[in-house]
Design an enzyme around this catalytic site. Structure first.
Site, PDB file in Angstrom:
ATOM      1  N   LYS A   1      43.585  45.378  37.086  1.00 10.39           N
ATOM      2  CA  LYS A   1      45.042  45.241  37.237  1.00 10.39           C
ATOM      3  C   LYS A   1      45.753  45.616  35.939  1.00 10.39           C
ATOM      4  CE  LYS A   1      44.435  41.804  40.866  1.00 10.39           C
ATOM      5  NZ  LYS A   1      44.489  40.404  41.332  1.00 10.39           N
TER       6      LYS A   1
ATOM      7  N   GLN B   1      45.322  34.688  38.886  1.00 16.12           N
ATOM      8  CA  GLN B   1      44.114  35.157  39.569  1.00 16.12           C
ATOM      9  C   GLN B   1      43.365  33.961  40.162  1.00 16.12           C
ATOM     10  OE1 GLN B   1      43.398  38.405  39.964  1.00 16.12           O
ATOM     11  NE2 GLN B   1      41.599  37.945  41.177  1.00 16.12           N
TER      12      GLN B   1
ATOM     13  N   ASP C   1      52.047  38.429  44.412  1.00 15.39           N
ATOM     14  CA  ASP C   1      50.925  38.250  45.341  1.00 15.39           C
ATOM     15  C   ASP C   1      51.429  37.897  46.743  1.00 15.39           C
ATOM     16  OD1 ASP C   1      48.322  38.646  44.362  1.00 15.39           O
ATOM     17  OD2 ASP C   1      48.375  36.779  43.213  1.00 15.39           O
TER      18      ASP C   1
HETATM   19  N1  GUN Z   1      41.534  36.525  44.173  1.00 12.87           N
HETATM   20  C1  GUN Z   1      41.017  37.341  45.137  1.00 12.87           C
HETATM   21  N2  GUN Z   1      41.979  38.161  45.610  1.00 12.87           N
HETATM   22  C2  GUN Z   1      43.114  37.858  44.945  1.00 12.87           C
HETATM   23  C3  GUN Z   1      44.442  38.365  44.981  1.00 12.87           C
HETATM   24  O1  GUN Z   1      44.796  39.259  45.751  1.00 12.87           O
HETATM   25  N3  GUN Z   1      45.312  37.785  44.124  1.00 12.87           N
HETATM   26  C4  GUN Z   1      44.962  36.782  43.287  1.00 12.87           C
HETATM   27  N4  GUN Z   1      45.906  36.255  42.498  1.00 12.87           N
HETATM   28  N5  GUN Z   1      43.746  36.298  43.226  1.00 12.87           N
HETATM   29  C5  GUN Z   1      42.834  36.835  44.050  1.00 12.87           C
END
Ligand code: GUN
Length: 245
Positions: free
Chosen positions: A14, A58, A81
């Site tokens: 990211k 995350q 998200d």
């Molecule tokens: N953990 C697994 N997939 C995701 C996601 O799309 N966003 C976040 N914040 N954590 C994750």
């Protein structure tokens, strides 16, 4: 938070995507023992920080942290998200700024492949808040006839075999086999599982599935990069929504 190896890879991807897009980013790698109050204080600071358009925590968070409390603390306008209940509700009624990144990536793959969802039998295997539930809603918004399956579903293969579009998001390696798929179906594999030999594999057994599917996504290299791309899209959208640049 903490040392989850998969999370570390995702966060690095990211960060890298932000650099490639010219999006300014700040990373806070908090130690496992950080308290919930400390995490909430950081979120509060970023909620107020004018040069920050989007915030992402995350997941998973360590066991002593309440995931719901953390998600609820993020300003919905910065929730790139789309996990905050306000944004989940907006998706439900079909009036939204942010779409959860993975389901949005799946929809983009379908659209870019020239596949029309209207009237199609869509089966989503998995009912998580991150993928299964919002995925079902997006397919429904695209006029699909949607079935959500999960670990308690009876006669799963019968359901998956009826799918014109099958989205696998269960988190079990190679769970969907070729004989559970209809000839010519579109198969989208959201699973990212690490095997004991360190290799990545999806929720779909690719070798048997590709023989019957009309179109299929690989793991790695299918949905994963789309998730990151959709996060970038949500972040640019957040800058517009928040009037930040
Ligand atoms: N953990 C697994 N997939 C995701 C996601 O799309 N966003 C976040 N914040 N954590 C994750």
């Amino acid at each position: 938070m903490g040392e989850d190896p998969a999370s570390q890879v995702y966060v690095r991807n990211k960060e890298r995507a932000c650099e490639e897009c010219g999006i300014y980013s700040e990373k806070y790698a908090l130690p496992e023992e950080t308290t919930q109050d400390e995490l909430l204080a950081l979120i509060d600071k970023l909620n107020k920080q004018e040069n920050i358009s989007g915030i992402l925590v995350q997941l998973p968070v360590p066991a002593h942290i309440d995931e719901k409390t953390v998600i609820n603390a993020i300003d919905p306008k910065k929730d790139v998200d789309a996990f905050h209940p306000v944004n989940v509700g907006k998706i439900m009624v079909g009036n939204y700024d942010f779409v959860p990144c993975t389901p949005a990536g799946v929809m983009e793959l379908i659209k870019e492949s020239g596949i029309d969802v209207t009237g199609k039998e869509c089966v989503v295997v998995g009912r998580s808040n991150i993928v299964g539930k919002p995925q079902a809603m997006l397919l429904l918004h695209s006029n699909g006839t949607v079935t959500i399956c999960h670990s308690k579903t009876k006669d799963l293969a019968e359901k998956t075999k009826a799918a014109d579009i099958l989205v696998a998001a269960v988190g079990i390696p190679n769970f969907i086999k070729g004989d559970m798929i209809k000839e010519g179906a579109v198969v989208i594999d959201v699973g990212i599982n690490r095997l004991e030999n360190k290799k990545l594999c999806g929720d779909v057994e690719f070798e048997s599935a590709e023989k019957v599917a009309g179109a299929i996504t690989p793991v790695p290299g299918g949905v994963g990069p789309m998730t990151v791309a959709m996060l970038m899209k949500n972040t640019v959208r957040a800058a517009v929504v928040n009037g930040t640049k």
